[in-house]
Design a protein around this motif. Sequence first.
Motif, short mmCIF file in Angstrom:
data_model
loop_
_atom_site.label_atom_id
_atom_site.label_comp_id
_atom_site.label_asym_id
_atom_site.label_seq_id
_atom_site.Cartn_x
_atom_site.Cartn_y
_atom_site.Cartn_z
N UNK A 1 0.82 -1.21 0.00
CA UNK A 1 0.00 0.00 0.00
C UNK A 1 0.85 1.26 0.00
N UNK A 2 2.09 1.11 -0.47
CA UNK A 2 3.00 2.25 -0.48
C UNK A 2 2.41 3.41 -1.27
N UNK A 3 2.45 4.57 -0.70
CA UNK A 3 1.83 5.68 -1.40
C UNK A 3 2.85 6.56 -2.13
N UNK A 4 4.14 6.52 -1.70
CA UNK A 4 5.15 7.27 -2.44
C UNK A 4 5.52 6.48 -3.69
N UNK A 5 5.55 7.18 -4.82
CA UNK A 5 5.81 6.48 -6.07
C UNK A 5 7.32 6.50 -6.38
N UNK A 6 8.04 5.50 -5.90
CA UNK A 6 9.50 5.46 -6.06
C UNK A 6 9.92 5.22 -7.51
N UNK A 7 8.99 4.72 -8.28
CA UNK A 7 9.26 4.54 -9.71
C UNK A 7 9.57 5.91 -10.34
N UNK A 8 8.82 6.91 -9.91
CA UNK A 8 9.03 8.26 -10.43
C UNK A 8 10.36 8.83 -9.92
N UNK A 9 10.68 8.58 -8.67
CA UNK A 9 11.96 9.04 -8.11
C UNK A 9 13.11 8.44 -8.93
N UNK A 10 13.00 7.14 -9.21
CA UNK A 10 14.07 6.47 -9.96
C UNK A 10 14.19 7.04 -11.37
N UNK A 11 13.06 7.34 -11.96
CA UNK A 11 13.06 7.92 -13.30
C UNK A 11 13.78 9.27 -13.30
N UNK B 1 8.39 17.72 -3.16
CA UNK B 1 7.04 17.39 -3.63
C UNK B 1 6.22 18.68 -3.59
N UNK C 1 1.34 17.77 -5.69
CA UNK C 1 1.87 16.40 -5.55
C UNK C 1 2.82 15.98 -6.66
N UNK C 2 3.13 16.86 -7.60
CA UNK C 2 4.12 16.49 -8.61
C UNK C 2 5.52 16.55 -7.99
N UNK C 3 6.41 15.74 -8.56
CA UNK C 3 7.78 15.67 -8.03
C UNK C 3 8.68 16.64 -8.79
N UNK D 1 8.55 4.64 -19.13
CA UNK D 1 9.33 3.46 -18.80
C UNK D 1 9.34 2.42 -19.92
N UNK E 1 4.87 14.35 -13.55
CA UNK E 1 4.75 13.07 -12.84
C UNK E 1 4.48 13.27 -11.35
N UNK E 2 3.64 12.41 -10.83
CA UNK E 2 3.20 12.54 -9.45
C UNK E 2 4.12 11.79 -8.51
N UNK E 3 4.38 12.38 -7.36
CA UNK E 3 5.27 11.76 -6.38
C UNK E 3 4.59 10.59 -5.66
N UNK E 4 3.27 10.45 -5.88
CA UNK E 4 2.55 9.40 -5.18
C UNK E 4 1.89 8.44 -6.17
N UNK E 5 1.62 7.26 -5.70
CA UNK E 5 0.94 6.28 -6.54
C UNK E 5 -0.48 6.73 -6.82
N UNK F 1 3.49 8.35 4.88
CA UNK F 1 3.11 7.19 4.07
C UNK F 1 1.72 6.70 4.48
N UNK F 2 1.60 5.51 5.03
CA UNK F 2 0.27 4.97 5.31
C UNK F 2 -0.28 5.37 6.67
N UNK G 1 -4.63 0.82 -0.23
CA UNK G 1 -5.19 2.08 -0.73
C UNK G 1 -6.70 2.16 -0.57
#
Lengths: 172, 656
Positions: A24-34, A138, A142-144, B14, B29-33, B413-414, B459
């Motif tokens: 349920x992770x809410x931070x999108x680390x995929x975007x950080x890595x990108x 952030x 909410x955009x990075x 990606x 791009x959004x910092x959150x899912x 986070x959660x 979520x």
Amino acid sequence: MKSMSRIKIYLLVFISLVAASAHAQTTNYQVYALFVVNIAKYSSWPTTGAEMDIVVFGKSKVFDELMKQNGKVVNGRTIKVRQVENITEVGQPHVLYVADGKSGAIDEVMKSTEGKPVLIIGEREGLFKKGAGFSFVVMDNSTLRYDINSTELEKRQIKVSKNLSALANSTI
Amino acid sequence: MIKKFSVTLLLIVFGLPIFGQDLDSLMNLNAYTEESDLQKILNKNVAVSTQKLTTRETPGIISLITAEEIRNSGARDMIDVLRMVPGFEVMQDLQFVMGLGLRGSWANEGKVLVMLDGQPFNELLFQTVALGNRFPVDAIERIEIIRGPGSAIYGGSAEYGVINIITKAAESLDGVVVYGTGGFHSGAVGRTNGGVMVAQKGDEFSWDFSLFGGKGIVSDQRHADEIYGYPEMDLANETNADPMNVNLGLKYKQLTFRAMYDQFKTSDPILFISNKNFYADLQYEWKINDKWQVTPHLKYYNQQPWTYGTKDESPDFKARATRMLSQVDALYTISRKASVTFGALYFQDEATDLLDDGYFGGAQSMTLNNFAVFAQGLFKHRLANATIGFRYEKSNRYDGAFVPRLALTKKIENFHFKVLYSQAFRAPSLQNINLAKTGSVNPERSNVFELELGYQFTPEMLLAVNAFSINTKDILVYSSEGVDDDFVEWYENEEKSGSQGLEVVYSIRKKNWYAHVTYSFSRAIRDNTVAVYEVPQTSNQYIGFPMSKVTLNTNFNITSKLTFNPTFIYASKRFAYTTLDDDENPVCTELDPYVLANAFLNYSNLFPGLTIGVGAYDIFNAKPAIPQAYLGDYAPIPGRSREYVVKLSYQLNFKK
């Protein structure tokens, strides 16, 4: 006996919930890595070599995401990602990603990489003021984005493209 | 929209070799899912907090009720809506007029501020809000509730809580809606309500107009009351609850104007009671630059609250109350991480006896001049958001009140937490002062501690638990004795009252169903001194309040158009004065726990824009009685029986 089974059921429910929470992770680390890969792509180092050495200092889920880029080629260099827990293991990578939990060790990071062409990226907001070349921020929507410490980058002879600088939230 | 775009972009980005990217595209791009449906609700900024914070970070214990939830549940009125909220109870004030109890304490008189499109429904004479078949629930876009003090920002009517009701016309509607509700008991018509909303939204100019009216009853039971003194009567014939609301909003650029007329006529078996309120509210949001926003307000209220008298006779009480209020508030954004809201206001309240009886201490009128200053700073840090605020209010009729507020909140986070400390106050109203037993009254003051912990397991799933402690000193209490010519009523500051307790909210929202489960527990404080709130059987509860309440609201999307929404409410045992003993002293009895079970079927877009709903309220015919919230000469209002409800609405959107 009944109470034992009840405890087991409670334990099972608790474990299930904790296990569920891992997804349920809410931070999108995929975007950080990108962002990390693109910062590397639009930067240049005084050194030459076949590899783009990216080190994640501390525990961060960004490492898992960066690993998906491991072996890909950026600007003629092959991305090589590793993770370290101890400052002595950092060495001299092209990119040093300081995980949020290691932000308190930024002074040690600065000391051990002083004068070296290491592009330091801070996961925690504001770390660019303490010497990191980049740090994430952030925005309210909410955009990075990222902040840049151009003075520090110059000291390390790392050049970043104008396009990359132009998109920074703030630059010092 | 941004989030959907982000996800699509991420997939593209990606999916491509990392050379082919456009740097500009990263900036979106959004910092959150991606937000789940539940997160979309929780992450929306809450207007009632006055600062741009989400539900989980707002410095208050928040409940949000959406139009979708109201529509699916088939709620008949605000009583149905508020019963589903932890801590809220509906009680009788007097004369069959119903009001709010919150967290185990009677909160009708100036303790919970109720606003409809920004207009306060707490009338000016007593600060009460009459509930029942009154508010246009089918016209509501959302309800934001602070289940805790709001005095620092909202002033002397928000000591225990704030309810901010926002209508569709004022918020989102760009078209026309016509709606109607019918409620039918086995032997009586419970209600027939209807309304129309028209609104047009433009870039520079927007307007909205709403009309709501209806007829209803307070109860459909046959009932006799020994305490109040009426023989057995059919309340379906002897009581009424008839609402009317006209609401007009205009907006030109940053200038907004709202005018509203609200009328609520109700009755007990002997008396008629009416409330008439007119509001006019002009404000200008002056955005000077990125840092500064200044908003001047001018408000005028003209009301005739609590006009009452014997049916078919002239009123025994009829007074006009007016308020002229000017206010300036400002928002200074110091940085992305810090902002300060501050302001000052002045108002004059005037009450005039319309019966020429010299009701106000021998005079025909009385005035109350009041000024207040307030400030609240929000400082965001990665470990916590800190809110520090205060309000100082002073009147020519009572001592000043200074109330500070401190809050630490954060979503990490959660997980989220809220640690809240507030002082709050209730400003004495015109009638509190006029009927002061000792010649004067002081503001009552509350110390409120709250702690909330929440965890989002997935979520779609959130669990939040909060504990609270409320201690109210100098509590303003209404009492009365005698009847007819010997009738005397008064207010006085009693030493202390309050409650402690906890509330649990579990929400889950999946694609085809959602559920909210709540539990609330409250206990009277040990050293309560307000005798009219006490019952002889226990010191743990006040009159009329259950210690525990459980609610379950579930909705199933059977098809994309058809929903089925059962709701359940369980309340533990209560105590109420129900009859007289041989010496004609009121006797307090235990009321059994009750379960209210309701079910509603809703079919959207039967034809484009047409929605129809049918359901049953109180399926088991539990008929929970509505006790008077203090020892005050009224037995509980007998609860209404099972009511079959039909709802129809038709919406036509304007073409863009």
